[in-house]
Design a protein around this motif. Structure first.
Motif, short mmCIF file in Angstrom:
data_model
loop_
_atom_site.label_atom_id
_atom_site.label_comp_id
_atom_site.label_asym_id
_atom_site.label_seq_id
_atom_site.Cartn_x
_atom_site.Cartn_y
_atom_site.Cartn_z
N LYS A 74 -10.98 -26.07 57.39
CA LYS A 74 -11.22 -27.29 57.85
C LYS A 74 -12.86 -27.95 56.82
CE LYS A 74 -10.81 -25.66 63.12
NZ LYS A 74 -11.46 -25.65 64.41
N PRO A 98 -10.50 -31.72 65.02
CA PRO A 98 -10.77 -31.27 64.09
C PRO A 98 -11.69 -29.35 64.92
CG PRO A 98 -11.99 -32.59 64.81
CD PRO A 98 -10.84 -33.03 65.20
N ASN A 99 -11.52 -29.49 65.82
CA ASN A 99 -11.17 -27.93 67.10
C ASN A 99 -10.71 -27.12 67.00
OD1 ASN A 99 -10.94 -29.86 68.44
ND2 ASN A 99 -11.95 -28.95 70.17
N ILE A 100 -9.21 -27.50 66.84
CA ILE A 100 -8.13 -26.15 66.53
C ILE A 100 -8.44 -25.46 66.56
CG2 ILE A 100 -6.31 -28.30 66.41
CD1 ILE A 100 -6.26 -26.88 63.52
N PRO A 101 -8.15 -24.26 67.34
CA PRO A 101 -7.85 -22.76 66.66
C PRO A 101 -6.75 -22.50 66.07
CG PRO A 101 -7.22 -22.72 69.56
CD PRO A 101 -7.59 -24.46 68.45
#
Lengths: 352, 238
Positions: free
Chosen positions: A105, A336-339
Motif C-alpha cells: 500500500k 486502498p483499505n483492503i485487509p
C-alpha cells in the motif's frame, strides 16, 4: 526509446519467504520476468521444526525494503518505472501477510499506481506463464507445498479459478517435514528425503495411499494417515531393535506421496476434459513427483508444465506475474483499505 | 521542514503531516482511528487523505518519523514497514522513535511522569520520564519495559512520579495511584517533538528496528510422540 509494456512489482510475504519480483506485461499480453529477489527466514525456523509465525513476521519487516531494492537493481529499474503493485493478500500467516500488504500500500500510494491484492495460490499457477508462456483456455493445476495441496481448475488466470480437491488434513510438504523429523533428518524435510530416497527401494514397504478407496472423495487428499503409518513402522522396527532402513523408508514414503498426487491429478484432468496439467509449489521440485508426473501425463496424453524449482517455491515474481495478468484483464484495482485475509478462498483471485 | 508522522503501536492508527518550525512542531493535518484490528487496512489510506487535505505531495516531505513501539507486534510492524517503504519510494530518511517517548513529549508540565500502554497478556509497556528538554522531548528516567501493572509502582520508587499518561493510565488508575493525564496515544506532534533534536541536526536515523521487548513464543520441539497406542503398557504385560 523506452521498452514497451507495463512494469508490475509483486510482493509476497505469506509464509517464510520475503519475495519481491518485477515483471513486464507486454502489449500482446505476454509476461517477462525482470527480477526475482527472495530473502528467506527458513534457517531461523529449522530448530523449531516448522515455521514460527512471529519469527517469520519479524524477518519480513527487516527484509522488505532491502529485498525491493535488490529486485530493482536486478532489473535495472527505478521505482518510478513501476506501473502497478501486486501483493499477496492471502491465504497465509496473518502477521506475515500484514507486512507485505502494508508495504504494498505504501509503495502503490507513494508511486500513485494501482494496487492489486491477489491470491497466493493463483500466483503459483500464474508463475508458469513466465516460463512456458500463455496458459490454454482451460487447464488443471496441482499446488503442492508445505502449506497447500490442491487441485484447481483454471479457466482464466486473472479471474476464474475453482477448487477441484484439496487435502483434508496435512499438506504434502508438511508430511515430508514430519517424516523427516521422525527419521532425524533436517528441516525442511523435502530435500533430505528426496536425496535419501534415491538410494532406497521405493517398493520395500507398502505404505498406504490415502483416500484412494472407491467410496473416498475422488479429488481430495489425505497425508496424515501416511505419516502415522510411517511412524508406526519406524517405531516397530526400533522396538524390535532392528536397524531402520532410512533410505527404504524415505523411498517408500516418497513413492506413496508421488503415486497418490499424480494418480489423482491425471484422473481429475480426465474428468475435467482438459489437456494440460500445471504442477507448482515447493514440492513440485521433488524428483520422484516430477518423474512420475511426466510418465503418467505422457501415458494419458496430457501436456505437463512444471516451472523451474526457483519459481515453484514462494517468490515475488509469481505475484508480479499474476498482477500482470490481472492488469491485462482490465480488472479494477483493489480498494486502498483492503485487509490481509489469512483464509482467502482460492476462488477470489483479486480482493475487492 | 515537513515531516510525516506515523504510529501503530497502540489501538490508535495514527497518520499526520507536521511542520517543524522554530516554535516547535505544528500539525497541519492528521487522521487517527482507534481500532486495534485496522492498522493494516487504514494507515496508508489515512496518510494519503492527510496529504490531500494539507495540499502537499509526498515528494515535498523532508523526513518520516515512525513510532517504533513498544506495542503489540502485528500492528506495530504495519507502521514500521509502511515507513520503510515510503522512505524507499520517496528517497526520504526514516526516523524511528520510541512511542512512549512520543506520548511523554505531549504531556504538560515537567513533573516526573509514567507512560503506560497496553502490552496485552495482562501486562503494560511502560517508562518513566523527567522534565522536557529543549526541542520538546522529555528525558527518560527508565528504559522502556514490559511489566504487570501491579509491579510498576515498585519500579517507580524514588522517582517522584505523580501522574501517568498513555491508555493504561486511566485503566490502572487505582493500581498505579497516579493522576491520569493526556494523551492516551502518541500524537503526530508528539512523535515529531520527541525526534525534533535529531531532525533539526539532520542526524543519521537510528536503525529501523521495533522495540519488541519480548521474544517470539516458540519452543524447540522434543522427540516425536509415539503413535503406536499403548505400546509401553503392551510391553509391560507381555
Amino acid at each position: 526509446m523506452p521498452e514497451p509494456g507495463r512494469i508490475v512489482l509483486g510482493i509476497e510475504t505469506s509464509c517464510d519467504e520475503t519475495g519481491v519480483g518485477l515483471v513486464r506485461l507486454m502489449p500482446d499480453g505476454s509476461v517477462r520476468l525482470l527480477a526475482d529477489a527472495v530473502a528467506s527466514s527458513v534457517d531461523q525456523h529449522a530448530r523449531f521444526g516448522g515455521v514460527v509465525p512471529e519469527i517469520a513476521s519479524r524477518a519480513h519487516l527487516e527484509a522488505m525494503a532491502p529485498t525491493a531494492r535488490r529486485a530493482l537493481e536486478q532489473a535495472g529499474l527505478e521505482l518510478s518505472d513501476v506501473d502497478a503493485v501486486a501483493v499477496t493478500a492471502g491465504p497465509g500467516l496473518a502477521g506475515a501477510l500484514m507486512v507485505g500488504v502494508a508495504a504494498a500500500k505504501a509503495y502503490a500510494g507513494a508511486l500513485g499506481v494501482p494496487l492489486y491484492g491477489v491470491n497466493h495460490l493463483a500466483g503459483h499457477v500464474a508463475v508458469d506463464t513466465l516460463e512456458h508462456g500463455r496458459l490454454p483456455a482451460r487447464c488443471l493445476a496441482m499446488l503442492v507445498s508445505g502449506g497447500h495441496t490442491q487441485l484447481l481448475s483454471v479457466a482464466g488466470i486473472a479471474d476464474t479459478i475453482t477448487q477441484v480437491g484439496s487435502t483434508i488434513d496435512d499438506a504434502a510438504g508438511e508430511a515430508y517435514d514430519k517424516v523427516a523429523r521422525l527419521l532425524e533428518l533436517p528441516y525442511p524435510g523435502g530435500p533430505p528425503i528426496d536425496s535419501m530416497a534415491r538410494e532406497g527401494d521405493a517398493h520395500a514397504i507398502a505404505f498406504p495411499r490415502g483416500l484412494t478407496g472407491p467410496r473416498d472423495a475422488r479429488h481430495d487428499f489425505s497425508f496424515s494417515g501416511l505419516k502415522t503409518a510411517v511412524a508406526r513402522w519406524v517405531e516397530q522396527a526400533r522396538r524390535e531393535e532392528r536397524e531402520v532402513p532410512v533410505a527404504d523408508v524415505c523411498a517408500s514414503f516418497q513413492e506413496a506421496v508421488a503415486d497418490v498426487l499424480t494418480a489423482k491429478a491425471v484422473r481429475a484432468a480426465g474428468d475435467l476434459d482438459v489437456d494440460t496439467l500445471v504442477i507448482s509449489g515447493g514440492v513440485a521440485a521433488n524428483s520422484r513427483l516430477a518423474a512420475l508426473a511426466a510418465d503418467r501425463c505422457a501415458a494419458a496424453g496430457l501436456t505437463l508444465r512444471v516451472p523451474r524449482p526457483r519459481l515453484c517455491t514462494d517468490n515475488g515474481a509469481m505475484i508480479a506475474a499474476l498482477g500482470a495478468h490481472v492488469l491485462a484483464s482490465g480488472a479494477e484495482p483493489s480498494p486502498p483499505n483492503i485487509p490481509a485475509d489469512p483464509g482467502l478462498p482460492v476462488e477470489t483471485v483479486v480482493l475487492r | 521542514m515537513l515531516v510525516i508522522a506515523l504510529d501503530t503501536s497502540t489501538p490508535a492508527v495514527t497518520a499526520g503531516l507536521v511542520t517543524l518550525e522554530d516554535g516547535g512542531p505544528r500539525s497541519l493535518a492528521e487522521r487517527v482511528t482507534v481500532n486495534p484490528r485496522a492498522h493494516g487496512e487504514l494507515l496508508t489510506p489515512q496518510l494519503l487523505e492527510v496529504l490531500a487535505e494539507a495540499g502537499y505531495q509526498l515528494g515535498q516531505v523532508g523526513a518520516i518519523v515512525v513510532g517504533s513501539g513498544p506495542g503489540p507486534f502485528t500492528g506495530l510492524r504495519v507502521g514500521m514497514v509502511t515507513a520503510a517503504a515510503l522512505g524507499h519510494a520517496c528517497a526520504t530518511r526514516v526516523y524511528p522513535v520510541c512511542s512512549l517517548d512520543a506520548i511523554a513529549a505531549q504531556t504538560p508540565g515537567d513533573d516526573p511522569l509514567l507512560v503506560a500502554t497496553d502490552a496485552r497478556r495482562k501486562e503494560v509497556y511502560w517508562a518513566a520520564y523527567g522534565a522536557h528538554r529543549p526541542g520538546g522531548a522529555r528525558a527518560r528516567l527508565t528504559e522502556p519495559g514490559v511489566e504487570r501493572p501491579e509491579n510498576v509502582p515498585g519500579r517507580l520508587d524514588g522517582l517522584g512520579v505523580r501522574s501517568a499518561a498513555g491508555e493504561m493510565a486511566l485503566r490502572h488508575r487505582e493500581v498505579f495511584a497516579l493522576d491520569p493525564v493526556e494523551p492516551s496515544y502518541p500524537t503526530p506532534a508528539g512523535l515529531i517533538a520527541a525526534t525534533a533534536a535529531e531532525l533539526r541536526a539532520g542526524a543519521a536515523p537510528q536503525p529501523l528496528v521495533p522495540l519488541y521487548l519480548r521474544r517470539p513464543d516458540a519452543g524447540t520441539p522434543g522427540p516425536p510422540k509415539p503413535v503406536s497406542a499403548g505400546t509401553d503398557i503392551d510391553r509391560g504385560r507381555t
